[in-house]
Structures are given as C-alpha cells and as structure tokens.
Design a protein around this motif. Structure first.
Motif, PDB file in Angstrom:
ATOM      1  N   ILE A 163      11.030 -52.050  55.646  1.00 24.55           N
ATOM      2  CA  ILE A 163       9.995 -53.060  55.412  1.00 24.55           C
ATOM      3  C   ILE A 163      10.625 -54.354  54.902  1.00 24.55           C
ATOM      4  O   ILE A 163      10.303 -55.452  55.365  1.00 24.55           O
ATOM      5  CB  ILE A 163       8.950 -52.540  54.399  1.00 24.55           C
ATOM      6  N   GLY A 164      11.554 -54.226  53.948  1.00 24.68           N
ATOM      7  CA  GLY A 164      12.203 -55.411  53.396  1.00 24.68           C
ATOM      8  C   GLY A 164      13.033 -56.166  54.425  1.00 24.68           C
ATOM      9  O   GLY A 164      13.018 -57.397  54.466  1.00 24.68           O
ATOM     10  N   ALA A 165      13.756 -55.417  55.266  1.00 24.98           N
ATOM     11  CA  ALA A 165      14.534 -56.065  56.323  1.00 24.98           C
ATOM     12  C   ALA A 165      13.620 -56.810  57.284  1.00 24.98           C
ATOM     13  O   ALA A 165      13.905 -57.923  57.715  1.00 24.98           O
ATOM     14  CB  ALA A 165      15.353 -55.025  57.077  1.00 24.98           C
ATOM     15  N   GLY A 166      12.480 -56.199  57.599  1.00 28.54           N
ATOM     16  CA  GLY A 166      11.588 -56.776  58.588  1.00 28.54           C
ATOM     17  C   GLY A 166      10.635 -57.821  58.064  1.00 28.54           C
ATOM     18  O   GLY A 166      10.187 -58.687  58.822  1.00 28.54           O
ATOM     19  N   ILE A 167      10.298 -57.789  56.756  1.00 24.23           N
ATOM     20  CA  ILE A 167       9.300 -58.715  56.223  1.00 24.23           C
ATOM     21  C   ILE A 167       9.795 -60.160  56.286  1.00 24.23           C
ATOM     22  O   ILE A 167       9.000 -61.100  56.233  1.00 24.23           O
ATOM     23  CB  ILE A 167       8.907 -58.320  54.779  1.00 24.23           C
ATOM     24  N   PHE A 168      11.094 -60.313  56.393  1.00 21.17           N
ATOM     25  CA  PHE A 168      11.686 -61.637  56.656  1.00 21.17           C
ATOM     26  C   PHE A 168      10.936 -62.332  57.791  1.00 21.17           C
ATOM     27  O   PHE A 168      10.643 -63.532  57.730  1.00 21.17           O
ATOM     28  CB  PHE A 168      13.159 -61.456  57.020  1.00 21.17           C
ATOM     29  N   PHE A 169      10.627 -61.579  58.843  1.00 23.77           N
ATOM     30  CA  PHE A 169      10.052 -62.168  60.048  1.00 23.77           C
ATOM     31  C   PHE A 169       8.578 -62.527  59.885  1.00 23.77           C
ATOM     32  O   PHE A 169       8.041 -63.288  60.685  1.00 23.77           O
ATOM     33  CB  PHE A 169      10.252 -61.226  61.236  1.00 23.77           C
ATOM     34  N   ILE A 170       7.924 -61.984  58.852  1.00 24.38           N
ATOM     35  CA  ILE A 170       6.549 -62.384  58.581  1.00 24.38           C
ATOM     36  C   ILE A 170       6.526 -63.806  58.037  1.00 24.38           C
ATOM     37  O   ILE A 170       5.751 -64.659  58.485  1.00 24.38           O
ATOM     38  CB  ILE A 170       5.877 -61.408  57.591  1.00 24.38           C
ATOM     39  N   GLY A 171       7.391 -64.079  57.055  1.00 25.16           N
ATOM     40  CA  GLY A 171       7.514 -65.447  56.559  1.00 25.16           C
ATOM     41  C   GLY A 171       7.951 -66.395  57.656  1.00 25.16           C
ATOM     42  O   GLY A 171       7.468 -67.526  57.767  1.00 25.16           O
ATOM     43  N   TYR A 172       8.863 -65.932  58.470  1.00 26.98           N
ATOM     44  CA  TYR A 172       9.359 -66.698  59.617  1.00 26.98           C
ATOM     45  C   TYR A 172       8.207 -67.062  60.553  1.00 26.98           C
ATOM     46  O   TYR A 172       8.097 -68.195  61.022  1.00 26.98           O
ATOM     47  CB  TYR A 172      10.369 -65.802  60.332  1.00 26.98           C
ATOM     48  N   PHE A 182      10.394 -57.477  62.662  1.00 26.85           N
ATOM     49  CA  PHE A 182       9.755 -56.624  61.655  1.00 26.85           C
ATOM     50  C   PHE A 182       9.492 -55.237  62.227  1.00 26.85           C
ATOM     51  O   PHE A 182       9.756 -54.222  61.579  1.00 26.85           O
ATOM     52  CB  PHE A 182       8.437 -57.245  61.190  1.00 26.85           C
ATOM     53  N   VAL A 183       8.989 -55.187  63.447  1.00 25.31           N
ATOM     54  CA  VAL A 183       8.595 -53.916  64.058  1.00 25.31           C
ATOM     55  C   VAL A 183       9.792 -52.995  64.260  1.00 25.31           C
ATOM     56  O   VAL A 183       9.746 -51.806  63.917  1.00 25.31           O
ATOM     57  CB  VAL A 183       7.881 -54.167  65.405  1.00 25.31           C
ATOM     58  N   ALA A 184      10.888 -53.527  64.810  1.00 25.08           N
ATOM     59  CA  ALA A 184      12.039 -52.679  65.143  1.00 25.08           C
ATOM     60  C   ALA A 184      12.706 -52.066  63.908  1.00 25.08           C
ATOM     61  O   ALA A 184      12.911 -50.846  63.858  1.00 25.08           O
ATOM     62  CB  ALA A 184      13.046 -53.462  65.987  1.00 25.08           C
ATOM     63  N   PRO A 185      13.049 -52.859  62.873  1.00 26.09           N
ATOM     64  CA  PRO A 185      13.661 -52.234  61.690  1.00 26.09           C
ATOM     65  C   PRO A 185      12.731 -51.214  61.023  1.00 26.09           C
ATOM     66  O   PRO A 185      13.185 -50.169  60.558  1.00 26.09           O
ATOM     67  CB  PRO A 185      13.932 -53.429  60.757  1.00 26.09           C
TER      68      PRO A 185
END
Length: 440
Positions: free
Chosen positions: A62-71, A388-391
């Motif tokens: 979740i932490g690795a992927g949540i980057f892309f939500i802000g992005y 976000f989805v893949a990680p």
C-alpha cells in the motif's frame, strides 16, 4: 530565414537539434534518475525496514503504491501550470520538494507516517515526467520524438543500473552509522542530491529555444517555426476540454495503465524477487538487480530509434508489450529456479522499457499546446494508478500465498491486454512527415 535555401535551413535545424539533444537530454536524464531512485528506493529499504518497523507485506504494498494516488491528483494541475509559467520554475519546484520529502522518509516510525510521506512524494513529483515529455515537444518535431523520448527514458533503466548497486552499498555499509539504520541512510543520502539538482535547474535549464544561449538566434527561430508549421499542418488538437472527448486520449490512457503495471512491478519488486529466488546479501542483490535494467536500456534506445527510422509506432509498442507479458509470466512460473527466473525477469524488463518511448510518440502526434499539457498529464496520471494496483496486488499475493508468482501473472495479463489492444486497433496517428527542409 524563409529566404534561405532548403538545404541550408535543414543543416541549421539539424545543428540546433544536435545541440539541444546534447545539452538537454543528459541533464534531464540525470534529474529523472534522481526522481526514480527516490521513488523506488523504498524497494531496497524494504529489505530491512519492514522488520525494523514491524510492517507487513501488505502495508509495504500500500505504501509503495499510494505514491501514485498523490501523483494522480496533482499531475494535470502541475502540467497545466508548466504550460503557463515554464519548465524551469516547475521542474525546480518539483525536484527540490521531492528531495526534501525523500530525506524525511528516514524518520518514518509508523504505518500512518509511511503512508503520508509516500503520498506526499507522489504529490511533489507529480508533473515531472509528463512535464519533461511536454517540454521536449517545445524543442523537437514529431519525426524525432520516439528516439528523443527513448534517450530521455533511458533514465528508467539507468536508475536501475545505478540505483541498485548504490542502494546495495548504502544498505550494506551504513547501518549503525551515527545511530541510524541502513534504510534511514538510504533515504537521506539519496534525497540530498535531488535538492541540489533542483537549484541547478533554476540556473541552467532554458524554457524554450529562444532562451538557450547555446543556440544562435537563427537556429532558435528555425526550430520554433518548424514546430509551429508542423502543428498547423497536422491539425492537432489544441484545446484541453476538446482533447478530453477524443477517444484516442482514453485509449492511450488504458494502454499506459497496462504498460505502467509492469514498470511498477520491476521497480518496486525486483529486489524482493531476486531475494526470493535465493540470492543473498544487499550489495549482491543490488548488483544483480542492475542486470534487467541494463538490457532494458539497450532495448529502449533501439526500439525508439527503429521506430523513427521506419515511421511506425503502434506495432513497436505492441510487440514490446507482448515480450513484457511473456517475461513476467515466465518469471512467475520459474521463481524456484534462480537462473531461469532472472533470465525471464530480464526479458520482462526488455519488453516493459522498450514500450515507453514509442508509446509516448503516439499522443504527441494528435495533441499540442494546452491539449498536450493536459492530455499528456491525464494519460500519465490515470495510467500511473497501475503503480498503486500492481505493487498492492503483488504484496497481497506474497502475503497470502508466500510467493509473488500469482501477482506476476496478473501484471502479465495487463501487458498482454495492451498488446492485444494495439494489435487490434488501426492506426492511431502517424509521426508527422518531415518537410523537405528538415528531412535530413
């Protein structure tokens, strides 16, 4: 300028493009290498960070992927702002803020602070990649962009080649120094250069050809006129709102989602996959992790150059996505055999990375101006939700089954979908034909 012979104008343009490529591409590659390292170094930090902080694989995913939500939320505004205030101010702001945020990652103590800082990293980095893609359209015509994109996007692979051994060295040698864990030093030492680089952007990056001291006025004028003529001749979409109703924008968005799913996988999970196949030692893992990216670098440059040479984009992207699907599926199937799994992972990296430069040549053939600024950002921001989805998918798969194989199969399916869509659809748009004056 208009009274010069065609051959003379062509020579002037080619010298201008050569100077622009020589001056801009290495610097932009350096910036993106820093951005990419700061984005994905969490994959190396994970090797000891999870046990130190008592995080699960799912929390990491979740932490690795949540980057892309802000992005996602800040990508379009950032690119529209770049169109208004210029690349220099926009890219400097982005680079300095993500560097500061990366340094602060060293003081993560809880699941909440991990999520917040990863989200903010996405917010701060939003607009960098599509901003550079847009920025290059201010300098190079359509028939040169696959190759130019390929040269810039070698930064993906170079970051893997440089970032892996560098992260491995820091993780192996800095643990306990001044009371900090190895993963804390990783964030600190890889964040500081980004802050310094952002200052360099303000000092050295010209916004457009007319601002470049290393171009003659005649070169700058010829380059600008060439791009204006190309935009008019190809009737590209200029209006952002109108671009949002163009099916090609949304088709490209779906394609990019599929392609990015593979890129996020190799970015965030390559160290863990290498460890899973039985290779031990942080520095050794870092060195081995560079191998797929070295192969991907060569494939990226070759595919972009060959696409420009042949004038074909769609099939170059389709075959790359197909290779990526085969490589990812094979990695999942061969995870128990170290040599075979690493070979399959290398094949996957070749396909994934080779798809990027030719993909980005497609939307640039039917968008320009504000439509390009917003359209490229929409494609990149929504497509990057796959990050976000893949990680998360692979993290959940690893926690539930004890292996990343099933998650790799899912991502391989996304890459296969991209290939099928590209093989099925007709021509999306072709690179603009070079005029007589600029054909050589």
């Amino acid at each position: 300028m208009t009274n010069e012979p065609a051959a003379g104008e062509a020579a002037l343009l080619e010298e201008g493009y050569r100077r622009a490529a020589t001056r801009l591409i290495p610097f932009l590659v350096f910036l993106f290498v820093l951005a990419w390292i700061d984005r994905v170094n969490v994959g190396f930090a994970k090797l000891s960070m999870l046990s130190d902080l008592k995080f699960s694989e799912t929390i990491y995913g979740i932490g690795a992927g949540i980057f892309f939500i802000g992005y996602f939320f800040f990508e379009v505004p950032s690119n529209l702002l770049l169109e208004k205030i210029g690349a220099k101010k926009t890219l400097a702001r982005i680079t300095i803020l993500w560097g500061i945020n990366s340094i602060l990652m060293a003081w993560v103590q809880s699941e909440t602070s991990f999520y917040i800082l990863r989200f903010l990293l996405g917010v701060f980095e939003a607009g960098f990649f599509p901003g550079v893609v847009l920025y290059l359209t201010y300098w190079f015509p359509a028939q040169k962009r696959s190759q130019i994109n390929g040269l810039f996007m070698t930064s993906f692979a170079i970051a893997g080649v440089v970032g892996g051994p560098l992260a491995g060295w820091i993780m192996s040698s800095m643990g306990g120094v001044l009371g900090h864990a190895n993963w804390q030093w990783l964030f600190i030492l890889e964040g500081i250069p980004s802050v310094l680089a952002g200052i360099a952007v303000l000092l050295f990056l010209p916004d457009r050809p007319k601002d470049a001291r290393w171009l003659t006025p005649a070169m700058a004028n010829a380059m600008s006129t060439r791009l204006e003529t190309e935009a008019k001749a190809n009737a590209k979409e200029h209006n952002f709102k109108a671009a949002l109703t163009d099916w090609k924008v949304w088709f490209c968005t779906l394609l990019y989602f599929c392609i990015v799913s593979g890129n996020a996988t190799i970015a965030f999970w390559t160290p863990s996959i290498i460890k899973e196949v039985g290779i031990q030692g942080n520095f050794t893992i870092g060195l081995v992790a560079a191998i797929p990216f070295i192969a991907g670098t060569a494939a990226m440059v070759w595919n972009g150059k060959h696409s420009d040479k042949t004038g074909e984009v769609r099939l170059h992207c389709a075959f790359a996505a197909l290779i990526a699907a085969i490589g990812l599926a094979a990695t999942g199937a061969l995870i128990g055999n170290a040599v075979a799994a690493l070979l399959a992972l290398t094949v996957a990296a070749i396909g994934i990375l080779a798809a990027f430069p030719v993909f980005w040549a497609m939307p640039q053939t039917f968008l320009t101006g504000t439509a390009a600024a917003g359209g490229i950002a929409v494609i990149n921001s929504i497509g990057n939700l796959a990050g976000f989805v893949a990680p998360y998918t692979i993290g959940l798969s690893t926690q539930v089954t004890g292996s990343s194989s099933s998650g790799l199969y899912v991502v391989a399916g996304f890459e296969l979908l991209a290939a099928v869509l590209l093989f099925s659809v007709g021509k999306i748009a072709a690179p603009a034909k070079a005029d007589t004056a600029a054909a050589h």
